[in-house]
Design an enzyme around this catalytic site. Structure first.
Site, PDB file in Angstrom:
ATOM      1  N   ASP A 247      61.742 116.174  53.778  1.00 50.89           N
ATOM      2  CA  ASP A 247      61.019 115.955  52.538  1.00 50.89           C
ATOM      3  C   ASP A 247      61.896 115.218  51.532  1.00 50.89           C
ATOM      4  OD1 ASP A 247      59.581 116.088  50.209  1.00 50.89           O
ATOM      5  OD2 ASP A 247      59.356 118.260  50.192  1.00 50.89           O
TER       6      ASP A 247
ATOM      7  N   SER B  93      54.263 119.872  44.786  1.00 49.89           N
ATOM      8  CA  SER B  93      54.579 118.449  44.720  1.00 49.89           C
ATOM      9  C   SER B  93      54.543 117.947  43.266  1.00 49.89           C
ATOM     10  CB  SER B  93      53.606 117.695  45.635  1.00 49.89           C
ATOM     11  OG  SER B  93      54.007 116.375  45.793  1.00 49.89           O
TER      12      SER B  93
ATOM     13  N   HIS C 299      56.810 117.674  53.691  1.00 52.35           N
ATOM     14  CA  HIS C 299      56.076 117.577  52.436  1.00 52.35           C
ATOM     15  C   HIS C 299      54.554 117.527  52.656  1.00 52.35           C
ATOM     16  CE1 HIS C 299      56.294 116.747  48.110  1.00 52.35           C
ATOM     17  NE2 HIS C 299      55.186 116.066  48.271  1.00 52.35           N
TER      18      HIS C 299
END
Ligand SMILES: *[C@@H]1O[C@H](CO)[C@@H](O)[C@H](O)[C@H]1NC(C)=O
Ligand SMILES: *[C@@H]1O[C@H](CO)[C@@H](O)[C@H](O)[C@H]1NC(C)=O
Ligand SMILES: *[C@@H]1O[C@H](CO)[C@@H](O)[C@H](O)[C@H]1NC(C)=O
Length: 401
Positions: A341, A189, A371
């Site tokens: 995501d 991320s 995600h």
């Protein structure tokens, strides 16, 4: 009694109106994910309430919740674990106890958390880093960095780069018995953003003698200039990370100016002089047809607000803005993307751009993934998806490092 019941009822209605749960039908462990998302939304709602009353910000509230998940540096029979600092950056070191005839490989891991939360101390990251050290007989370094909204770009980058630069010195590598030709930088991320940015810096900086062998990016966020990609359109209400939350986090990474998030929501946050950069994120060319679907490419509106934020055009904030001559110096790359995501298309476009300049890329796309799953592979929430991503990542490292 009546008053209390009324209050309770009102709270429930308020809560329900804020909780719009949208778990895609194809995700594994549907009910578990549903419960998890309900928990996430409830915390977000509580945080927003506290923020509106003026007690603390949503970010502070979530950070408090996350500290409950932090672990101490615990050594076991295989790995010695210690918390220390590289220059001013806090790191957690995993040193395998097993003897090794040859120098060991090393992995530097930068955690995610929207630039605002988290630490290498979280159970999930701690367990993955420990497992990496074990499986590969590798030295693993978990990196922390100062967080938003107290700190803005480029602090997060600089803290991460400081740790990497310190580690890549010959005397430090030999102190830990690391083979300088077998080093990987990884992150998930926002940690993936930082890992990609640090990798670009290391590979292109003539002052850095030691280069890295691999980079591994798990659902990385790789650009902030276009906030209306197909992934943003399709994942407006995605689980864990909605478009609103993503934009709020990005915005507080860059500035305290609250109007910036509004401009970004409309995709009108970029200045006129950034026009030449949009070819680097042109999803109508870089995204595989299957994911373009029938979305129509529209040129962004530029110069609508004139934010004087150099970060908007900075490669260290948006690795996708690196030109081809910078990209071609990158090492062999692993990218994991998830279908549900917001950051999906960033990973796809980076994979395409790297491949176009001849960098070797392994790209695994998880059609039923979402995600942040990696953060949920320790008690109280074990997700099969989190364990799967962790396994994919570690086995790629095992084969390639
Ligand atoms: C993006 O690609 C399309 C073709 O698919 C083209 O018409 C458009 O001009 C491109 N825009 C930029 C900014 O590169
Ligand atoms: C931003 O700058 C451009 C070019 O200098 C100008 O045309 C535009 O009016 C400015 N916008 C605002 C909101 O000040
Ligand atoms: C690529 O970017 C770097 C750094 O911004 C710059 O020095 C270089 O001239 C650029 N190369 C090309 C071919 O545009």
């Amino acid at each position: 009694m009546g008053f209390r019941a009324l209050c309770l009822g009102l709270c429930c209605v308020l809560l329900a109106s804020h909780i719009y749960i949208n778990v895609p039908g194809n995700v594994e462990e549907y009910w578990k994910v549903m419960a998890l998302e309900m928990g996430v939304k409830t915390f977000k709602f509580m945080g927003t309430c506290l923020e509106n009353i003026g007690i603390m910000t949503l970010e502070e509230f979530i950070s408090v919740i996350l500290t409950l998940d932090y672990t101490q540096p615990l050594s076991d029979e295989y790995v010695t674990v210690t918390d220390t600092a590289f220059v001013d950056t806090s790191v957690r070191l995993y040193l395998p106890k097993r003897k090794s005839e040859i120098p060991r490989p090393a992995v530097i891991y930068i955690h995610g958390g929207g630039f605002s939360f988290g630490s290498f101390k979280q159970k999930a990251f701690d367990s993955m880093n420990r497992q990496t050290a074990n499986k590969l007989n590798a030295v693993v370094v978990g990196v922390d960095y100062r967080l938003s909204p107290q700190h803005h770009f480029p602090t997060h980058f600089e803290d991460s780069f400081t740790a990497v630069k310190f580690f890549l010195q010959d005397k430090i590598l030999s102190e830990y018995g690391v083979d300088p030709t077998r080093i990987c930088i990884s992150g998930d991320s926002s940690g993936g953003t930082l890992a990609a940015a640090v990798a670009l810096q290391v590979q292109n900086d003539i002052e850095m003698k030691r280069k890295i062998k691999l980079q591994a990016l798990i659902y990385p966020s790789l650009q902030i200039i276009d906030s209306y990609l197909p992934a943003h359109r399709e994942n407006e209400h995605a689980i864990i990370l909605s478009r609103d939350m993503g934009i709020r986090l990005m915005s507080s990474y860059l500035t305290n100016d609250k109007t910036f998030a509004q401009a970004m929501r409309r995709n009108q946050h970029m200045p006129l002089e950034s026009r030449h950069l949009f070819k680097f994120v042109n999803w109508s060319i870089l995204l595989p047809e299957k994911y373009r679907k029938d979305h129509v490419y529209t040129e962004p509106v530029l110069g609508r607000y004139n934010y004087s934020l150099p970060a908007l055009m900075d490669v260290r904030a948006s690795p996708l803005l690196a030109n081809d001559s910078l990209l071609q110096n990158l090492p062999s790359t692993y990218i994991i993307t998830c279908q549900h995501d917001l950051t999906r298309d960033d990973g796809f476009m980076y994979a395409a751009r790297l491949q176009n300049v001849g960098v070797q890329v392994t790209h695994d796309h998880i059609e039923n993934g979402f995600h942040g799953a990696l953060s949920f592979m320790a008690s109280p929430v074990y997700l099969h998806l989190g364990l799967k991503i962790s396994d994919m990542y570690i086995s790629w490292l095992d084969k390639n490092l």
